[in-house]
Design a protein around this motif. Structure first.
Motif, PDB file in Angstrom:
ATOM      1  N   SER B  89       0.834  -1.203   0.000  1.00 41.28           N
ATOM      2  CA  SER B  89       0.000   0.000   0.000  1.00 41.28           C
ATOM      3  C   SER B  89       0.862   1.244   0.000  1.00 41.28           C
ATOM      4  CB  SER B  89      -0.917   0.031   1.226  1.00 41.28           C
ATOM      5  OG  SER B  89      -1.629  -1.176   1.305  1.00 41.28           O
ATOM      6  N   VAL B  90       1.916   1.205   0.826  1.00 40.88           N
ATOM      7  CA  VAL B  90       2.830   2.355   0.835  1.00 40.88           C
ATOM      8  C   VAL B  90       3.402   2.552  -0.562  1.00 40.88           C
ATOM      9  CG1 VAL B  90       5.066   3.184   1.666  1.00 40.88           C
ATOM     10  CG2 VAL B  90       3.419   2.232   3.276  1.00 40.88           C
ATOM     11  N   GLY B  91       3.712   1.427  -1.231  1.00 35.99           N
ATOM     12  CA  GLY B  91       4.230   1.514  -2.595  1.00 35.99           C
ATOM     13  C   GLY B  91       3.251   2.192  -3.527  1.00 35.99           C
ATOM     14  N   VAL B  92       1.999   1.730  -3.497  1.00 38.89           N
ATOM     15  CA  VAL B  92       0.982   2.289  -4.387  1.00 38.89           C
ATOM     16  C   VAL B  92       0.764   3.774  -4.111  1.00 38.89           C
ATOM     17  CG1 VAL B  92      -1.483   2.272  -4.955  1.00 38.89           C
ATOM     18  CG2 VAL B  92      -0.217   0.115  -4.830  1.00 38.89           C
ATOM     19  N   PHE B  93       0.543   4.116  -2.819  1.00 40.35           N
ATOM     20  CA  PHE B  93       0.223   5.506  -2.513  1.00 40.35           C
ATOM     21  C   PHE B  93       1.448   6.407  -2.590  1.00 40.35           C
ATOM     22  CE2 PHE B  93      -3.502   3.364  -0.740  1.00 40.35           C
ATOM     23  CZ  PHE B  93      -4.480   4.086  -1.401  1.00 40.35           C
ATOM     24  N   GLY B  94       2.597   5.870  -2.137  1.00 43.96           N
ATOM     25  CA  GLY B  94       3.824   6.661  -2.215  1.00 43.96           C
ATOM     26  C   GLY B  94       4.143   7.038  -3.652  1.00 43.96           C
ATOM     27  N   LEU B  95       4.213   6.029  -4.514  1.00 45.09           N
ATOM     28  CA  LEU B  95       4.513   6.295  -5.925  1.00 45.09           C
ATOM     29  C   LEU B  95       3.403   7.129  -6.573  1.00 45.09           C
ATOM     30  CD1 LEU B  95       5.880   2.873  -7.262  1.00 45.09           C
ATOM     31  CD2 LEU B  95       7.151   5.009  -7.038  1.00 45.09           C
ATOM     32  N   GLY B  96       2.146   6.809  -6.191  1.00 49.54           N
ATOM     33  CA  GLY B  96       0.995   7.505  -6.780  1.00 49.54           C
ATOM     34  C   GLY B  96       1.005   8.985  -6.441  1.00 49.54           C
ATOM     35  N   LEU B  97       1.125   9.296  -5.140  1.00 49.51           N
ATOM     36  CA  LEU B  97       1.076  10.692  -4.720  1.00 49.51           C
ATOM     37  C   LEU B  97       2.303  11.454  -5.230  1.00 49.51           C
ATOM     38  CD1 LEU B  97      -0.250  10.227  -1.074  1.00 49.51           C
ATOM     39  CD2 LEU B  97      -1.503  11.015  -3.097  1.00 49.51           C
ATOM     40  N   TYR B  98       3.419  10.738  -5.297  1.00 50.43           N
ATOM     41  CA  TYR B  98       4.644  11.355  -5.809  1.00 50.43           C
ATOM     42  C   TYR B  98       4.470  11.740  -7.280  1.00 50.43           C
ATOM     43  CZ  TYR B  98       9.680  11.723  -6.797  1.00 50.43           C
ATOM     44  OH  TYR B  98      10.921  12.137  -7.165  1.00 50.43           O
ATOM     45  N   SER B  99       3.995  10.791  -8.088  1.00 51.64           N
ATOM     46  CA  SER B  99       3.863  11.093  -9.516  1.00 51.64           C
ATOM     47  C   SER B  99       2.693  12.032  -9.781  1.00 51.64           C
ATOM     48  CB  SER B  99       3.706   9.804 -10.331  1.00 51.64           C
ATOM     49  OG  SER B  99       2.557   9.106  -9.908  1.00 51.64           O
ATOM     50  N   ALA B 100       1.744  12.120  -8.839  1.00 54.77           N
ATOM     51  CA  ALA B 100       0.609  13.034  -9.015  1.00 54.77           C
ATOM     52  C   ALA B 100       1.097  14.456  -9.244  1.00 54.77           C
ATOM     53  CB  ALA B 100      -0.303  12.980  -7.796  1.00 54.77           C
ATOM     54  N   ALA B 101       2.171  14.827  -8.536  1.00 56.43           N
ATOM     55  CA  ALA B 101       2.712  16.177  -8.702  1.00 56.43           C
ATOM     56  C   ALA B 101       3.153  16.405 -10.144  1.00 56.43           C
ATOM     57  CB  ALA B 101       3.885  16.394  -7.749  1.00 56.43           C
ATOM     58  N   TYR B 102       3.773  15.388 -10.728  1.00 55.65           N
ATOM     59  CA  TYR B 102       4.244  15.511 -12.116  1.00 55.65           C
ATOM     60  C   TYR B 102       3.071  15.456 -13.084  1.00 55.65           C
ATOM     61  CZ  TYR B 102       8.892  14.867 -10.201  1.00 55.65           C
ATOM     62  OH  TYR B 102      10.041  15.030  -9.490  1.00 55.65           O
ATOM     63  N   PHE B 103       2.121  14.534 -12.831  1.00 51.20           N
ATOM     64  CA  PHE B 103       0.942  14.474 -13.691  1.00 51.20           C
ATOM     65  C   PHE B 103       0.180  15.800 -13.645  1.00 51.20           C
ATOM     66  CE2 PHE B 103       1.187   9.698 -13.393  1.00 51.20           C
ATOM     67  CZ  PHE B 103       1.299   9.490 -14.759  1.00 51.20           C
ATOM     68  N   ALA B 104       0.089  16.402 -12.462  1.00 44.29           N
ATOM     69  CA  ALA B 104      -0.625  17.671 -12.321  1.00 44.29           C
ATOM     70  C   ALA B 104      -0.013  18.728 -13.241  1.00 44.29           C
ATOM     71  CB  ALA B 104      -0.591  18.144 -10.868  1.00 44.29           C
ATOM     72  N   GLU B 105       1.326  18.760 -13.276  1.00 41.81           N
ATOM     73  CA  GLU B 105       2.005  19.734 -14.132  1.00 41.81           C
ATOM     74  C   GLU B 105       1.734  19.457 -15.611  1.00 41.81           C
ATOM     75  OE1 GLU B 105       2.581  22.156 -11.835  1.00 41.81           O
ATOM     76  OE2 GLU B 105       4.311  22.626 -13.076  1.00 41.81           O
ATOM     77  N   ILE B 106       1.691  18.173 -15.953  1.00 45.41           N
ATOM     78  CA  ILE B 106       1.400  17.806 -17.348  1.00 45.41           C
ATOM     79  C   ILE B 106      -0.013  18.262 -17.726  1.00 45.41           C
ATOM     80  CG2 ILE B 106       1.036  15.868 -18.934  1.00 45.41           C
ATOM     81  CD1 ILE B 106       3.219  14.340 -17.384  1.00 45.41           C
ATOM     82  N   PHE B 107      -0.978  17.991 -16.826  1.00 46.11           N
ATOM     83  CA  PHE B 107      -2.358  18.403 -17.110  1.00 46.11           C
ATOM     84  C   PHE B 107      -2.472  19.917 -17.181  1.00 46.11           C
ATOM     85  CE2 PHE B 107      -3.517  14.192 -15.115  1.00 46.11           C
ATOM     86  CZ  PHE B 107      -3.914  13.622 -16.315  1.00 46.11           C
ATOM     87  N   ARG B 108      -1.776  20.587 -16.265  1.00 50.29           N
ATOM     88  CA  ARG B 108      -1.854  22.054 -16.228  1.00 50.29           C
ATOM     89  C   ARG B 108      -1.388  22.636 -17.570  1.00 50.29           C
ATOM     90  NH1 ARG B 108       1.410  26.447 -14.629  1.00 50.29           N
ATOM     91  NH2 ARG B 108       3.189  25.052 -14.400  1.00 50.29           N
ATOM     92  N   SER B 109      -0.223  22.141 -18.019  1.00 57.03           N
ATOM     93  CA  SER B 109       0.275  22.670 -19.291  1.00 57.03           C
ATOM     94  C   SER B 109      -0.670  22.297 -20.425  1.00 57.03           C
ATOM     95  CB  SER B 109       1.687  22.146 -19.570  1.00 57.03           C
ATOM     96  OG  SER B 109       1.644  20.763 -19.817  1.00 57.03           O
ATOM     97  N   GLY B 110      -1.318  21.116 -20.308  1.00 58.21           N
ATOM     98  CA  GLY B 110      -2.278  20.709 -21.335  1.00 58.21           C
ATOM     99  C   GLY B 110      -3.464  21.649 -21.405  1.00 58.21           C
ATOM    100  N   PHE B 111      -4.025  21.962 -20.220  1.00 56.38           N
ATOM    101  CA  PHE B 111      -5.177  22.868 -20.195  1.00 56.38           C
ATOM    102  C   PHE B 111      -4.797  24.228 -20.756  1.00 56.38           C
ATOM    103  CE2 PHE B 111      -7.236  20.124 -16.869  1.00 56.38           C
ATOM    104  CZ  PHE B 111      -8.385  19.870 -17.605  1.00 56.38           C
ATOM    105  N   GLN B 112      -3.573  24.679 -20.402  1.00 54.72           N
ATOM    106  CA  GLN B 112      -3.151  26.016 -20.831  1.00 54.72           C
ATOM    107  C   GLN B 112      -2.850  26.087 -22.314  1.00 54.72           C
ATOM    108  OE1 GLN B 112       0.093  26.967 -18.250  1.00 54.72           O
ATOM    109  NE2 GLN B 112      -1.223  27.805 -16.664  1.00 54.72           N
ATOM    110  N   SER B 113      -2.638  24.912 -22.931  1.00 48.73           N
ATOM    111  CA  SER B 113      -2.232  24.935 -24.338  1.00 48.73           C
ATOM    112  C   SER B 113      -3.399  25.214 -25.278  1.00 48.73           C
ATOM    113  CB  SER B 113      -1.596  23.594 -24.705  1.00 48.73           C
ATOM    114  OG  SER B 113      -2.592  22.589 -24.694  1.00 48.73           O
ATOM    115  N   ILE B 114      -4.628  25.168 -24.775  1.00 52.56           N
ATOM    116  CA  ILE B 114      -5.761  25.439 -25.652  1.00 52.56           C
ATOM    117  C   ILE B 114      -5.962  26.956 -25.736  1.00 52.56           C
ATOM    118  CG2 ILE B 114      -8.187  24.920 -26.133  1.00 52.56           C
ATOM    119  CD1 ILE B 114      -6.330  22.444 -25.893  1.00 52.56           C
ATOM    120  N   PRO B 115      -5.859  27.527 -26.942  1.00 54.28           N
ATOM    121  CA  PRO B 115      -5.961  28.976 -27.071  1.00 54.28           C
ATOM    122  C   PRO B 115      -7.290  29.519 -26.529  1.00 54.28           C
ATOM    123  CG  PRO B 115      -5.244  27.985 -29.134  1.00 54.28           C
ATOM    124  CD  PRO B 115      -5.626  26.865 -28.230  1.00 54.28           C
ATOM    125  N   GLN B 116      -7.194  30.657 -25.844  1.00 53.43           N
ATOM    126  CA  GLN B 116      -8.363  31.286 -25.242  1.00 53.43           C
ATOM    127  C   GLN B 116      -9.465  31.545 -26.269  1.00 53.43           C
ATOM    128  OE1 GLN B 116      -8.761  31.412 -22.133  1.00 53.43           O
ATOM    129  NE2 GLN B 116     -10.714  32.503 -22.185  1.00 53.43           N
TER     130      GLN B 116
END
Lengths: 281, 216
Positions: B89-116
């Protein structure tokens, strides 16, 4: 203006808009009647586009009122003044307002036909089959029926803008706002878009057009509005506005435009090329 | 050569069990990472400053921390605050929450890439906020972010080797056991390398398949 048989479609009263400390619109009042074509001209930064964006409520206005067919747009009147309206109710008032953008703003991941039918399908809940029929009809109006299955990137700028017009038409709006629809186009592509717009005007569609195309304004507009520094300086029928401008600022604006135009014509005559050569230079 | 083959055959069950554990932990961690990352990106886009700061802080902390420290804190520090999780469980949540920070940045840049302008056109066509996300933003965003998401998943798979340190019987842990029991070095690590490569290549191929599907 002569008699007003109908309630104006757009009614603007004392509209102001400030960006931080910069005042973009200061006290605009304007009515647009059904089937009327109003062209808004003026130098860059005069507030033309901001005014149009306030009418579409893409920009929240600071004070004053915009009414679409008698309904206040963007705000609700309460005992304590105007309150921001919910998105849902804004959409309801805005439903009969179409917009055509300077940079087309087509959705690149959809075919031309899907661009035109997405709005009607989602917001008017029109079944896909019928929406596609209406979409093809709208594309036919702008002369692009055979391009229905292409993607926007496969079209020229002029064609993309005509799709933008078809997209607005497909919603069957009561008024269409045009925000410098030809400013992003190569000179040789401007004509096809203006022709399409002339067609709409003769079909009786109510239009508000922000434009730098004086020829179009002179020929098609019922009324021309000249804006400068966030104010309406002068408005009236194109004949009087272009031939007998009253305000010095409008005169100056028209002089600048004419002298630049003269330059183009001289170029064309010097090089011995036709109209096309002149437009390119 | 014969000897190597014998070793591999003998230890195949152990190594494959390790591979399976690595695979399911990484799969779940990716799901956690994408879900939490998407939530973060969405919260971060809301015009309410404290929310944005909270998301920002989370991303900064997670990105500034070695994954091993996070795992130690969760696994050994967790019980002291009543958080008793299994190593997996520590493995799943540790890796999950850790990579969430990186996924969040990927999604953020994705949302921002659509022209206003495209969003404004959608609003003028009467689309609601959710319809705009569903029909305008997501379809275009997926094309742009699929490669980065595949990349992030691959990184996650390789990072999962550190779970061996907190006693998860995944591929690296079982490889170490292979080494300890046989005193062989080359054969266990070659086997581990091949198996990791297979897992990563599977994800990469899956990614290319998705990329073709979302393309317009």
């Amino acid at each position: 203006m002569t008699t007003k048989p109908l309630e104006p479609i757009i009614k603007i009263r004392d509209l102001t808009k400030t960006f931080g400390t910069v005042s973009a619109l200061s006290g605009i009042s304007l009515d647009v009647d059904p089937s009327e074509v109003v062209c808004i001209i003026g130098p860059s930064g005069s507030g033309k586009s901001t005014l149009l964006r306030c009418i579409g409520f893409l920009e929240e206005y600071t004070s004053g009122e915009v009414q679409i067919e008698g309904r206040l747009l963007g705000y609700r009147r309460t005992a304590s003044g105007l309150v921001r309206e919910s998105e849902k109710n804004i959409d309801a008032v805005r439903r009969n307002v179409g917009m055509v953008f300077q940079h087309f703003n087509l959705w690149p991941h959809m075919t031309v036909l899907d661009n035109v039918t997405l709005g009607p399908r989602l917001t008017k809940r029109i079944p896909t089959g019928r929406a596609r029929g209406q979409g093809r009809h709208a594309l036919a109006k702008v002369g692009l029926e055979s391009f229905a299955d292409r993607y926007p990137s496969q079209l020229s700028g002029g064609q993309q803008q005509r799709v933008g017009i078809a997209r607005a038409l497909a919603m069957e709006p009561h008024v269409i706002l045009f925000d410098e629809p030809t400013s992003a186009l190569d000179p040789q592509l401007v004509g096809e878009v203006l022709d399409t717009m002339k067609q709409l005007a003769s079909d009786g569609i109510t239009m508000v057009v922000v434009t730098h195309e004086m020829g179009f304004a002179a020929q098609v507009a019922d009324r021309v509005v000249f804006m400068d520094h966030g104010q309406i300086v002068e408005k009236g029928p194109p004949v009087s506005l272009f031939n007998a401008p009253e305000s010095p600022r409008l005169r100056e604006f028209l002089d600048t435009w004419r002298s630049r135009n003269m330059l183009f014509q001289n170029d064309a005559s010097v090089t011995g090329e036709g109209e096309e050569g002149g437009a390119r230079s | 050569m014969m000897q190597s083959l014998d070793l591999w055959v003998q230890y195949a069950p152990l190594m494959l069990r390790g591979l399976v554990t690595t695979a399911w932990i990484c799969a779940l961690a990716t799901v956690v990472g994408i879900a939490v990352g998407l939530l973060m990106a969405w919260l971060g886009s809301i015009a309410f400053a404290p929310l944005r700061w909270a998301v920002r802080t989370y991303v900064e902390i997670m990105r500034g921390l070695p994954i091993l420290i996070l795992l130690f804190v969760l696994y050994y520090g967790g019980p002291s605050i009543g958080l008793r999780l299994s190593a997996e469980s520590v493995g799943v949540f540790g890796l999950g929450l850790y990579s969430a920070a990186y996924f969040a940045e990927i999604f953020r840049s994705g949302f921002q890439s659509i022209p206003q302008g495209q969003i404004e056109a959608a609003r003028m066509a009467g689309l609601t906020g959710t319809q705009i996300i569903r029909h305008i933003k997501l379809p275009q965003m997926l094309v742009l972010i699929t490669p980065s998401m595949v990349n992030q998943t691959i990184i996650l798979i390789k990072e999962s080797a550190v779970l061996s340190i907190i006693t998860v019987a995944e591929l690296t842990k079982n490889t170490t056991q292979f080494v300890n029991e046989t005193y062989a070095v080359i054969q266990p690590y070659v086997a581990a390398a091949v198996l990791y490569w297979l897992l990563v290549e599977t994800v990469a191929r899956l990614g290319r398949f998705v990329e073709r599907r979302v393309k317009f």
